[in-house]
Design a protein around this motif. Structure first.
Motif, short mmCIF file in Angstrom:
data_model
loop_
_atom_site.label_atom_id
_atom_site.label_comp_id
_atom_site.label_asym_id
_atom_site.label_seq_id
_atom_site.Cartn_x
_atom_site.Cartn_y
_atom_site.Cartn_z
N HIS A 25 0.83 -1.20 0.00
CA HIS A 25 0.00 0.00 0.00
C HIS A 25 0.86 1.26 0.00
CE1 HIS A 25 -3.56 -2.41 0.69
NE2 HIS A 25 -3.02 -2.95 1.77
N GLU A 26 0.30 2.34 -0.48
CA GLU A 26 0.94 3.65 -0.40
C GLU A 26 0.49 4.30 0.91
OE1 GLU A 26 0.92 8.02 -2.64
OE2 GLU A 26 -0.16 6.31 -3.51
N ILE A 27 1.44 4.68 1.76
CA ILE A 27 1.11 5.14 3.10
C ILE A 27 1.47 6.62 3.29
CG2 ILE A 27 1.40 4.72 5.57
CD1 ILE A 27 0.25 2.37 3.90
N ILE A 28 0.55 7.35 3.92
CA ILE A 28 0.83 8.69 4.39
C ILE A 28 0.84 8.61 5.91
CG2 ILE A 28 0.19 11.12 4.35
CD1 ILE A 28 0.80 9.93 1.58
N VAL A 47 6.37 4.96 2.10
CA VAL A 47 5.82 5.83 3.12
C VAL A 47 6.20 7.29 2.88
CG1 VAL A 47 5.73 6.35 5.60
CG2 VAL A 47 5.92 3.97 4.83
N SER A 48 5.20 8.16 2.86
CA SER A 48 5.39 9.60 2.87
C SER A 48 4.90 10.12 4.22
CB SER A 48 4.62 10.27 1.74
OG SER A 48 5.05 9.80 0.48
N CYS A 49 5.49 11.21 4.69
CA CYS A 49 5.14 11.72 6.01
C CYS A 49 4.57 13.13 5.91
CB CYS A 49 6.39 11.74 6.91
SG CYS A 49 7.15 10.11 7.16
N ASP A 50 3.66 13.42 6.83
CA ASP A 50 3.08 14.77 6.87
C ASP A 50 2.75 15.10 8.32
OD1 ASP A 50 2.19 17.21 6.03
OD2 ASP A 50 0.74 16.43 4.60
N GLN A 51 2.78 16.38 8.63
CA GLN A 51 2.54 16.84 10.00
C GLN A 51 1.05 17.02 10.24
OE1 GLN A 51 4.33 20.66 11.04
NE2 GLN A 51 4.80 19.86 13.07
N LEU A 52 0.60 16.56 11.42
CA LEU A 52 -0.80 16.71 11.77
C LEU A 52 -1.00 16.67 13.27
CD1 LEU A 52 -3.85 16.77 11.00
CD2 LEU A 52 -3.79 14.27 11.06
N ASP A 53 -1.64 17.71 13.78
CA ASP A 53 -2.20 17.70 15.12
C ASP A 53 -3.67 17.39 14.94
OD1 ASP A 53 -3.42 18.27 17.54
OD2 ASP A 53 -2.38 20.16 17.87
N GLU A 65 -6.49 17.92 1.70
CA GLU A 65 -6.34 18.54 0.39
C GLU A 65 -5.07 18.07 -0.30
OE1 GLU A 65 -6.48 22.71 1.18
OE2 GLU A 65 -8.68 22.78 1.29
N ARG A 66 -3.98 17.95 0.47
CA ARG A 66 -2.69 17.54 -0.12
C ARG A 66 -2.71 16.11 -0.62
NH1 ARG A 66 -0.20 21.01 3.85
NH2 ARG A 66 -0.10 19.33 5.40
N HIS A 67 -3.47 15.25 0.03
CA HIS A 67 -3.37 13.82 -0.27
C HIS A 67 -4.60 13.22 -0.94
CE1 HIS A 67 0.44 13.82 1.80
NE2 HIS A 67 -0.13 14.39 2.84
N SER A 114 -14.05 14.72 1.54
CA SER A 114 -13.30 14.37 0.34
C SER A 114 -13.86 13.11 -0.32
CB SER A 114 -11.82 14.17 0.68
OG SER A 114 -11.10 13.67 -0.42
N MET A 115 -14.14 12.10 0.49
CA MET A 115 -14.62 10.82 -0.03
C MET A 115 -15.99 10.94 -0.70
SD MET A 115 -13.39 8.23 3.01
CE MET A 115 -11.67 7.74 3.18
N LYS A 116 -16.79 11.87 -0.24
CA LYS A 116 -18.11 12.07 -0.87
C LYS A 116 -17.96 12.46 -2.33
CE LYS A 116 -21.18 13.33 2.96
NZ LYS A 116 -22.04 14.41 3.53
#
Length: 259
Positions: A25-28, A47-53, A65-67, A114-116
């Motif tokens: 799988h492609e992972i974020i 694996v790609s990484c992104d910041q999230l609180d 939006e980015r992914h 987004s999924m909608k």
């Protein structure tokens, strides 16, 4: 599949990232400390990484939006603090409600928007068997997981017409840093009252196996806890009467290698 995973730096989240990438799988991988995430997964090309609180709705919006487009969101991030009613610390109550409840709701809401648009998707929220068992000594954590269960089941009904599935994964105690911080804490003795703790790898295998493929409304691990938990919901007084004995067993298990 493209899968977004919160709480990806340790515990269940880290095991999910590792196993999902091994499955192709492609992972974020999402977490508060982006530098640490990048170091942790530097040698994993899947694996790609992104910041999230997870408590920050603006960050959720930007991450989504980015992914977009993506196939699956797994809301893993969670915190636990023990404490009996009458002695609860305001900051710990706020942290559990913010991360466990609001984080799950904000993430589900952002992903659903987004999924909608693509009319497909799967959101997997991490609950707990504490979503069914009232647990003296960790009442706010129990309340947060009761809330996550109620929200997830209702959200599943909201999103089904759009081709979006919501699954709630409810494991018992899991060998993670969160469990370790409770070891020796008499308030958290009920957490140790079962036969053994699960490994984070076992939970990841269940999520990326039957939960991902069959999209159940909810999944309990072990399955017997689901039936016992629902029974305790019908007769909560009986469960509370048995809690004293279970707490004693839990204190004995503080030093067991099964936990």
């Amino acid at each position: 599949m493209k899968i977004l995973i919160t709480g990806a730096n340790r515990g269940i989240g880290a095991s999910l990232v590792t196993l999902a990438s091994e499955q192709g799988h492609e992972i974020i991988a999402l977490g508060r400390d982006l530098t640490a995430l990048k170091q942790q997964y530097a040698n994993n090309p899947k694996v790609s990484c992104d910041q999230l609180d997870v408590c920050d709705t603006a960050q959720w919006r930007k991450v989504i939006e980015r992914h977009t487009p993506f196939d699956v969101l797994i809301n893993v991030a969670g915190v636990l603090f023990s404490g009996v009613t009458g002695e609860l610390k305001v900051e710990e109550v706020s942290a559990m409600l913010d991360v466990n409840v609001k984080g799950t709701i904000f993430g589900t809401n952002a992903a659903a928007a987004s999924m909608k648009q693509q009319e497909s998707g799967h959101i997997i929220n991490i609950g707990s068997t504490a979503a069914l068992f009232p647990t003296p000594g960790t009442p706010v954590y129990a309340a947060s997981k009761f809330a996550v269960r109620g929200f997830s089941l209702a959200a599943a009904g909201d999103l089904k017409p759009y081709g979006i599935s919501v699954s709630l994964m409810n494991p018992c105690a899991v060998k993670t840093d969160m469990l370790e911080q409770q070891r020796g804490d008499k308030n958290a003795a009920l957490t140790f009252s079962g036969k053994r703790a699960l490994t984070s790898e076992e939970v990841a295998q269940a999520i990326l196996g039957p939960v991902l493929h069959h999209k159940p409304l909810e999944y309990f691990l072990p399955k017997s806890d689901g039936w016992l938990g629902k029974l305790s919901n019908v007769w909560p007084r009986l469960f509370l009467q048995l809690a004293k004995k279970a707490r004693t067993q839990g204190e004995k298990n503080f030093h067991s290698d099964k936990f």
